[in-house]
Design a protein around this motif. Sequence first.
Motif, short mmCIF file in Angstrom:
data_model
loop_
_atom_site.label_atom_id
_atom_site.label_comp_id
_atom_site.label_asym_id
_atom_site.label_seq_id
_atom_site.Cartn_x
_atom_site.Cartn_y
_atom_site.Cartn_z
N ALA A 53 0.85 -1.19 0.00
CA ALA A 53 0.00 0.00 0.00
C ALA A 53 0.88 1.24 0.00
O ALA A 53 1.91 1.29 0.69
CB ALA A 53 -0.93 0.01 1.21
N PHE A 54 0.46 2.24 -0.78
CA PHE A 54 1.18 3.51 -0.90
C PHE A 54 0.20 4.65 -0.65
O PHE A 54 -0.97 4.58 -1.06
CB PHE A 54 1.78 3.68 -2.30
CG PHE A 54 2.75 2.62 -2.70
CD1 PHE A 54 4.12 2.83 -2.57
CD2 PHE A 54 2.31 1.40 -3.21
CE1 PHE A 54 5.03 1.85 -2.95
CE2 PHE A 54 3.21 0.42 -3.60
CZ PHE A 54 4.57 0.63 -3.46
N GLU A 61 5.61 7.29 0.69
CA GLU A 61 5.15 6.76 1.98
C GLU A 61 4.41 5.46 1.69
O GLU A 61 3.40 5.45 0.98
CB GLU A 61 4.22 7.74 2.69
CG GLU A 61 3.74 7.23 4.05
CD GLU A 61 2.89 8.23 4.81
OE1 GLU A 61 2.72 8.07 6.04
OE2 GLU A 61 2.37 9.18 4.17
N TRP A 62 4.95 4.36 2.21
CA TRP A 62 4.33 3.07 1.95
C TRP A 62 4.15 2.27 3.24
O TRP A 62 4.77 2.56 4.27
CB TRP A 62 5.17 2.26 0.96
CG TRP A 62 6.62 2.08 1.33
CD1 TRP A 62 7.15 1.27 2.30
CD2 TRP A 62 7.74 2.75 0.73
NE1 TRP A 62 8.51 1.38 2.35
CE2 TRP A 62 8.91 2.28 1.39
CE3 TRP A 62 7.87 3.68 -0.31
CZ2 TRP A 62 10.19 2.71 1.04
CZ3 TRP A 62 9.15 4.12 -0.64
CH2 TRP A 62 10.28 3.64 0.03
N ALA A 82 -3.66 -1.86 13.41
CA ALA A 82 -3.49 -0.86 12.37
C ALA A 82 -2.18 -1.14 11.65
O ALA A 82 -1.16 -1.42 12.28
CB ALA A 82 -3.47 0.54 12.96
N PHE A 83 -2.21 -1.10 10.31
CA PHE A 83 -1.00 -1.22 9.52
C PHE A 83 -0.41 0.17 9.35
O PHE A 83 -1.08 1.09 8.87
CB PHE A 83 -1.30 -1.84 8.16
CG PHE A 83 -1.68 -3.30 8.22
CD1 PHE A 83 -0.71 -4.27 8.45
CD2 PHE A 83 -2.99 -3.69 8.06
CE1 PHE A 83 -1.05 -5.61 8.51
CE2 PHE A 83 -3.34 -5.03 8.12
CZ PHE A 83 -2.37 -6.00 8.35
N LEU A 84 0.86 0.32 9.73
CA LEU A 84 1.50 1.63 9.74
C LEU A 84 2.40 1.82 8.52
O LEU A 84 2.94 0.86 7.96
CB LEU A 84 2.34 1.80 11.01
CG LEU A 84 1.64 1.60 12.35
CD1 LEU A 84 2.60 1.93 13.48
CD2 LEU A 84 0.37 2.42 12.45
N SER A 85 2.60 3.08 8.17
CA SER A 85 3.54 3.42 7.11
C SER A 85 4.95 3.50 7.67
O SER A 85 5.17 3.41 8.89
CB SER A 85 3.17 4.77 6.49
OG SER A 85 3.59 5.84 7.33
N GLN A 147 8.74 -4.05 1.70
CA GLN A 147 8.39 -5.32 2.33
C GLN A 147 6.87 -5.48 2.30
O GLN A 147 6.14 -4.58 2.73
CB GLN A 147 8.88 -5.32 3.79
CG GLN A 147 8.30 -6.40 4.66
CD GLN A 147 8.85 -7.77 4.33
OE1 GLN A 147 10.01 -7.89 3.96
NE2 GLN A 147 8.03 -8.79 4.47
N PRO A 148 6.33 -6.58 1.77
CA PRO A 148 4.88 -6.74 1.76
C PRO A 148 4.34 -7.34 3.05
O PRO A 148 5.09 -7.90 3.85
CB PRO A 148 4.67 -7.72 0.60
CG PRO A 148 5.90 -8.57 0.64
CD PRO A 148 7.03 -7.66 1.06
N VAL A 149 3.04 -7.22 3.23
CA VAL A 149 2.33 -8.08 4.16
C VAL A 149 1.90 -9.30 3.35
O VAL A 149 1.26 -9.17 2.30
CB VAL A 149 1.08 -7.39 4.75
CG1 VAL A 149 0.31 -8.37 5.65
CG2 VAL A 149 1.48 -6.15 5.54
N ASN A 150 2.28 -10.48 3.80
CA ASN A 150 1.99 -11.70 3.07
C ASN A 150 0.76 -12.37 3.69
O ASN A 150 0.87 -13.19 4.61
CB ASN A 150 3.19 -12.64 3.11
CG ASN A 150 4.42 -12.04 2.48
OD1 ASN A 150 4.40 -11.64 1.31
ND2 ASN A 150 5.50 -11.94 3.24
#
Length: 216
Positions: A53-54, A61-62, A82-85, A147-150
């Motif tokens: 995500a960007f 910022e990703w 929460a997924f953080l940047s 780095q992705p979330v897998n």
Amino acid sequence: MEPGGPQGPLKRKESNMDKHIIPARQGAAFRVAEGQRIRIETPKGAQTADFFAFNAQNIGEWLSPNHTWAAHFRARPRQGDAFLSRFRRPMLDFTEDGADGVHDMMIPACDHVRYEFFGHEGHHPNCAENLHIAMRRLGYQIDVVPQPVNFFMDVSAQPDGSLVSPPNSVKPGGYVLLTARMDLICAVSSCPFDLPTDSWAINASGGPTELAVSVS
């Protein structure tokens, strides 16, 4: 309707929801407005989804799994997190987990060097390439593969520190639901990993399969 196969994901519109089928070994990117939800599903089960995500206003910022696990003190995301940047700002909420917590935030996106490491010769589809192609289709050129979330990937650390990935246990129809906290460009890759390796079974034994993604 957009064609599938090499040209990209199949897409259909139902009321206010965009639905997409991402073919096995391919990727796609989507615009997701603040407050919208993105649902990612493995219809046949046991298919890893590399998720990126960007910030739509500043793709520098990703989403950063490293900063996310530092905030929650765990390397696997859980419903409610929460997924953080990389700037430690919330980008998405993990609204609903329909895959029993089988997710990873440690393993980088596969690329051609990774397949060479395992002895593969010649080109092999990979998540890094899928991300570049998906972002270019929306008019963005990126210089870094974050780095992705897998999602739907089972990797764990053993007592001696080694990493293993046992046979993927995610059932058909396993899904995650995320809610955007800002305007985003989100990308999803149906991980192409299909090499026979000991203790490293990323996807189903029969090989990669499609993913279903909806934005509403």
